[in-house]
Write a protein that holds these residues in place. Structure first.
Motif, PDB file in Angstrom:
ATOM      1  N   ILE A  78     -11.609  26.607  11.498  1.00 24.40           N
ATOM      2  CA  ILE A  78     -11.798  26.149  10.081  1.00 24.40           C
ATOM      3  C   ILE A  78     -12.918  25.358   9.693  1.00 24.40           C
ATOM      4  CG2 ILE A  78     -10.622  24.931   8.106  1.00 24.40           C
ATOM      5  CD1 ILE A  78      -9.021  27.442   8.456  1.00 24.40           C
ATOM      6  N   SER A  79     -13.011  24.300  10.537  1.00 24.62           N
ATOM      7  CA  SER A  79     -14.336  23.614  10.439  1.00 24.62           C
ATOM      8  C   SER A  79     -15.536  24.234  10.407  1.00 24.62           C
ATOM      9  CB  SER A  79     -14.235  22.450  11.215  1.00 24.62           C
ATOM     10  OG  SER A  79     -13.197  21.294  10.962  1.00 24.62           O
ATOM     11  N   VAL A  80     -15.763  25.103  11.351  1.00 23.66           N
ATOM     12  CA  VAL A  80     -16.885  25.884  11.716  1.00 23.66           C
ATOM     13  C   VAL A  80     -17.067  26.874  10.472  1.00 23.66           C
ATOM     14  CG1 VAL A  80     -17.931  27.817  13.094  1.00 23.66           C
ATOM     15  CG2 VAL A  80     -16.696  25.849  14.290  1.00 23.66           C
ATOM     16  N   SER A  81     -16.212  27.633  10.091  1.00 23.22           N
ATOM     17  CA  SER A  81     -16.316  28.525   8.977  1.00 23.22           C
ATOM     18  C   SER A  81     -16.630  27.818   7.582  1.00 23.22           C
ATOM     19  CB  SER A  81     -14.997  29.350   8.815  1.00 23.22           C
ATOM     20  OG  SER A  81     -14.018  28.674   8.540  1.00 23.22           O
ATOM     21  N   ARG A  82     -15.850  26.719   7.553  1.00 20.91           N
ATOM     22  CA  ARG A  82     -16.105  26.059   6.271  1.00 20.91           C
ATOM     23  C   ARG A  82     -17.680  25.428   6.146  1.00 20.91           C
ATOM     24  NH1 ARG A  82     -13.866  19.857   4.815  1.00 20.91           N
ATOM     25  NH2 ARG A  82     -14.640  19.909   2.583  1.00 20.91           N
ATOM     26  N   THR A  83     -17.966  24.852   7.279  1.00 19.14           N
ATOM     27  CA  THR A  83     -19.190  24.178   7.312  1.00 19.14           C
ATOM     28  C   THR A  83     -20.452  25.278   7.039  1.00 19.14           C
ATOM     29  OG1 THR A  83     -18.655  22.597   8.851  1.00 19.14           O
ATOM     30  CG2 THR A  83     -20.996  22.953   8.831  1.00 19.14           C
ATOM     31  N   VAL A  84     -20.011  26.533   7.704  1.00 22.55           N
ATOM     32  CA  VAL A  84     -21.241  27.556   7.701  1.00 22.55           C
ATOM     33  C   VAL A  84     -21.335  28.064   6.129  1.00 22.55           C
ATOM     34  CG1 VAL A  84     -21.977  29.887   8.202  1.00 22.55           C
ATOM     35  CG2 VAL A  84     -21.149  28.287   9.895  1.00 22.55           C
ATOM     36  N   ILE A  85     -20.132  28.423   5.497  1.00 16.87           N
ATOM     37  CA  ILE A  85     -19.953  28.913   4.193  1.00 16.87           C
ATOM     38  C   ILE A  85     -20.521  27.975   3.279  1.00 16.87           C
ATOM     39  CG2 ILE A  85     -18.430  29.634   2.275  1.00 16.87           C
ATOM     40  CD1 ILE A  85     -16.682  30.996   4.451  1.00 16.87           C
ATOM     41  N   VAL A  86     -20.191  26.834   3.384  1.00 17.84           N
ATOM     42  CA  VAL A  86     -20.473  25.735   2.357  1.00 17.84           C
ATOM     43  C   VAL A  86     -22.082  25.460   2.215  1.00 17.84           C
ATOM     44  CG1 VAL A  86     -20.312  23.054   1.394  1.00 17.84           C
ATOM     45  CG2 VAL A  86     -18.250  24.624   2.089  1.00 17.84           C
ATOM     46  N   THR A  87     -22.446  25.357   3.638  1.00 15.95           N
ATOM     47  CA  THR A  87     -23.971  24.748   3.746  1.00 15.95           C
ATOM     48  C   THR A  87     -24.635  25.877   3.066  1.00 15.95           C
ATOM     49  OG1 THR A  87     -23.464  23.801   5.915  1.00 15.95           O
ATOM     50  CG2 THR A  87     -25.878  24.349   5.307  1.00 15.95           C
ATOM     51  N   LEU A  88     -24.714  27.264   3.498  1.00 17.10           N
ATOM     52  CA  LEU A  88     -25.387  28.258   2.916  1.00 17.10           C
ATOM     53  C   LEU A  88     -25.282  28.423   1.486  1.00 17.10           C
ATOM     54  CD1 LEU A  88     -24.757  31.003   5.778  1.00 17.10           C
ATOM     55  CD2 LEU A  88     -26.617  29.723   5.468  1.00 17.10           C
ATOM     56  N   CYS A  89     -24.083  28.311   0.931  1.00 17.35           N
ATOM     57  CA  CYS A  89     -23.967  28.585  -0.422  1.00 17.35           C
ATOM     58  C   CYS A  89     -24.370  27.503  -1.232  1.00 17.35           C
ATOM     59  CB  CYS A  89     -22.366  28.831  -0.858  1.00 17.35           C
ATOM     60  SG  CYS A  89     -21.716  30.120  -0.244  1.00 17.35           S
ATOM     61  N   SER A  90     -24.043  26.081  -0.650  1.00 20.35           N
ATOM     62  CA  SER A  90     -24.716  24.967  -1.309  1.00 20.35           C
ATOM     63  C   SER A  90     -26.279  24.772  -1.451  1.00 20.35           C
ATOM     64  CB  SER A  90     -24.039  23.860  -0.741  1.00 20.35           C
ATOM     65  OG  SER A  90     -24.603  22.511  -1.191  1.00 20.35           O
ATOM     66  N   VAL A  91     -26.801  25.084  -0.278  1.00 19.35           N
ATOM     67  CA  VAL A  91     -28.265  25.186  -0.484  1.00 19.35           C
ATOM     68  C   VAL A  91     -28.876  26.131  -1.437  1.00 19.35           C
ATOM     69  CG1 VAL A  91     -30.302  25.579   1.043  1.00 19.35           C
ATOM     70  CG2 VAL A  91     -28.523  24.276   1.957  1.00 19.35           C
ATOM     71  N   MET A  92     -28.353  27.326  -1.294  1.00 16.97           N
ATOM     72  CA  MET A  92     -28.761  28.371  -2.348  1.00 16.97           C
ATOM     73  C   MET A  92     -28.447  28.156  -3.923  1.00 16.97           C
ATOM     74  SD  MET A  92     -30.509  31.089  -2.787  1.00 16.97           S
ATOM     75  CE  MET A  92     -30.611  31.468  -1.188  1.00 16.97           C
ATOM     76  N   LEU A  93     -27.385  27.529  -4.042  1.00 11.06           N
ATOM     77  CA  LEU A  93     -26.817  27.328  -5.459  1.00 11.06           C
ATOM     78  C   LEU A  93     -27.774  26.189  -5.833  1.00 11.06           C
ATOM     79  CD1 LEU A  93     -22.914  27.681  -5.459  1.00 11.06           C
ATOM     80  CD2 LEU A  93     -24.682  29.107  -6.420  1.00 11.06           C
ATOM     81  N   THR A  94     -28.064  25.067  -4.835  1.00  3.87           N
ATOM     82  CA  THR A  94     -28.654  23.728  -5.564  1.00  3.87           C
ATOM     83  C   THR A  94     -30.151  24.261  -5.252  1.00  3.87           C
ATOM     84  OG1 THR A  94     -27.158  22.534  -3.942  1.00  3.87           O
ATOM     85  CG2 THR A  94     -29.151  21.499  -4.601  1.00  3.87           C
ATOM     86  N   SER A  95     -30.698  24.858  -4.652  1.00  3.93           N
ATOM     87  CA  SER A  95     -32.244  25.529  -4.837  1.00  3.93           C
ATOM     88  C   SER A  95     -32.331  26.120  -6.024  1.00  3.93           C
ATOM     89  CB  SER A  95     -32.647  26.288  -3.802  1.00  3.93           C
ATOM     90  OG  SER A  95     -31.877  27.299  -3.540  1.00  3.93           O
ATOM     91  N   LEU A  96     -31.467  26.720  -6.661  1.00  2.00           N
ATOM     92  CA  LEU A  96     -31.603  27.673  -7.971  1.00  2.00           C
ATOM     93  C   LEU A  96     -31.518  26.692  -8.807  1.00  2.00           C
ATOM     94  CD1 LEU A  96     -29.098  30.679  -7.283  1.00  2.00           C
ATOM     95  CD2 LEU A  96     -31.820  30.722  -7.668  1.00  2.00           C
ATOM     96  N   LEU A  97     -30.414  25.802  -9.060  1.00  2.00           N
ATOM     97  CA  LEU A  97     -30.567  24.634  -9.865  1.00  2.00           C
ATOM     98  C   LEU A  97     -31.798  23.628  -9.919  1.00  2.00           C
ATOM     99  CD1 LEU A  97     -29.087  22.798 -12.054  1.00  2.00           C
ATOM    100  CD2 LEU A  97     -27.711  21.692 -10.312  1.00  2.00           C
ATOM    101  N   ALA A  98     -32.438  23.266  -8.666  1.00  2.00           N
ATOM    102  CA  ALA A  98     -33.393  22.504  -8.805  1.00  2.00           C
ATOM    103  C   ALA A  98     -34.620  23.160  -9.309  1.00  2.00           C
ATOM    104  CB  ALA A  98     -33.515  22.037  -7.336  1.00  2.00           C
ATOM    105  N   TYR A  99     -34.789  24.563  -8.953  1.00  3.54           N
ATOM    106  CA  TYR A  99     -35.974  25.230  -9.497  1.00  3.54           C
ATOM    107  C   TYR A  99     -35.939  25.582 -11.089  1.00  3.54           C
ATOM    108  CZ  TYR A  99     -39.187  29.233 -10.285  1.00  3.54           C
ATOM    109  OH  TYR A  99     -40.039  30.011 -10.782  1.00  3.54           O
ATOM    110  N   GLY A 100     -34.606  25.565 -11.460  1.00  2.00           N
ATOM    111  CA  GLY A 100     -34.622  25.733 -12.794  1.00  2.00           C
ATOM    112  C   GLY A 100     -34.900  24.264 -13.712  1.00  2.00           C
ATOM    113  N   LEU A 101     -34.382  23.415 -13.302  1.00  2.00           N
ATOM    114  CA  LEU A 101     -34.916  21.804 -13.533  1.00  2.00           C
ATOM    115  C   LEU A 101     -36.255  21.513 -13.539  1.00  2.00           C
ATOM    116  CD1 LEU A 101     -31.734  19.811 -12.688  1.00  2.00           C
ATOM    117  CD2 LEU A 101     -32.045  21.015 -14.963  1.00  2.00           C
ATOM    118  N   SER A 102     -36.983  22.183 -12.591  1.00  2.00           N
ATOM    119  CA  SER A 102     -38.218  21.974 -12.300  1.00  2.00           C
ATOM    120  C   SER A 102     -39.312  22.730 -13.267  1.00  2.00           C
ATOM    121  CB  SER A 102     -38.787  21.979 -10.986  1.00  2.00           C
ATOM    122  OG  SER A 102     -38.584  23.640 -10.613  1.00  2.00           O
TER     123      SER A 102
END
Length: 304
Positions: A78-102
């Motif tokens: 559970i920890s491994v799958s959660r960490t991989v999914i959240v890390t990949l999705c969070s980095v992608m979504l955060t980068s899209l938001l940051a690029y829009g705000l920039s």
């Protein structure tokens, strides 16, 4: 040109500096070495004390017992799958938001930044959060481990500041050649932003891996609890039993006590083993991201 000779003051400063750093490293490293030694030592022999750097009676039974427990393997998965999914999705979504705000031409850019900043300063607390999760039906589901941690405004600001430092001429030349905003983001911005992406991935991954709170308060099903929650529960049960003198009902002691005694496995030795099992994956991943870490933090946080 010859190298400058160090003065006596420089030598004293370097010696003190390296000595302090070495002591700090040893202080941070020793608990891990101590736990590692106990995890590879016979449990009943470890109860005698005197183990500090290496096991006195070497054994692999602690790890054999830990990995043969399906609850431990499930929590680890559970920890491994959660960490991989959240890390990949969070980095992608955060980068899209940051690029829009920039983007300087984004309509209402200042108001959007203020909205995210204002809502980050204040939290409703545990009870409103629980009510919200229950209303959107993610309590006792895998989604409660994923959805609430996909976004962090601090990470978005770090990325936005990093994106602001990329020369605008690169993006403008790509747009002149007919590239869309998504193509500019994927082919120019992201390849130049590996330091900050790796830094945010490290922040998110370590935070999610060590998160025991979500599994403790929002998940009652044991088959959905991550490894950090499982470990925290064992430590809490051990502390309670130490204070009350009781000996039953813990997650460790329910693991065939008679068989554990025959193999020299004790609850304390198993706890040390679980700590090593949970800590090791992060220690293995960190060296691959560490070379980006300092550059990503400095450029992303302090450039302005």
């Amino acid at each position: 040109m010859g190298t400058r000779r160090m003065s006596a003051a420089d030598k004293i400063y370097s010696t003190l500096n390296y000595t302090v750093l070495l002591l700090f490293c040893l202080t941070a490293l020793y608990p891990f070495v101590y736990f590692l030694a106990l995890s590879f030592n016979d449990g009943y022999d470890a109860m005698k004390g005197g183990i500090y750097l290496y096991p006195r009676v070497f054994t692999l039974e602690n790890y054999s017992k830990a990995f043969n427990n399906p609850q431990v393997l499930n929590a680890f998965w559970i920890s491994v799958s959660r960490t991989v999914i959240v890390t990949l999705c969070s980095v992608m979504l955060t980068s899209l938001l940051a690029y829009g705000l920039s983007r300087k031409g984004l309509p209402g850019r200042k108001y959007i930044v203020f909205f995210f900043f204002f809502t980050t300063l204040f939290s409703g607390g545990l009870i409103p959060t629980f009510i919200l999760y229950r209303q959107i039906h993610i309590i006792d589901t895998y989604w409660v481990l994923v959805l609430p941690v996909l976004y962090d405004f601090f990470n978005a600001i770090v990325m936005k500041t990093f994106f602001d430092g990329i020369p605008p001429s690169l993006s403008e030349s790509a747009r002149i050649d007919g590239a869309s905003e998504l193509q500019v983001f994927a082919r120019i911005i992201l390849p130049l932003s590996m330091p900050v992406l790796a830094t945010i991935a490290l922040f998110v991954g370590v935070g999610v891996w060590n998160d025991w709170f979500t599994g403790q308060f929002f998940i009652s099903k044991e088959n959905l609890q991550p490894a950090a929650t499982f470990l925290n529960k064992m430590i809490s049960e051990a502390s309670f039993q130490t204070m009350t003198g009781s000996s039953g009902g813990s997650s460790i002691q329910n693991m065939s006590q008679s068989q554990m005694e025959l193999r020299g496995v004790t609850p304390e030795a198993l706890r040390m083993t679980f700590v090593i099992i949970i800590t090791t994956p992060i220690l293995c991943v960190y060296p691959f991201l560490q070379r980006f870490f300092v550059k990503g933090v400095l450029v992303g946080s302090l450039k302005e």
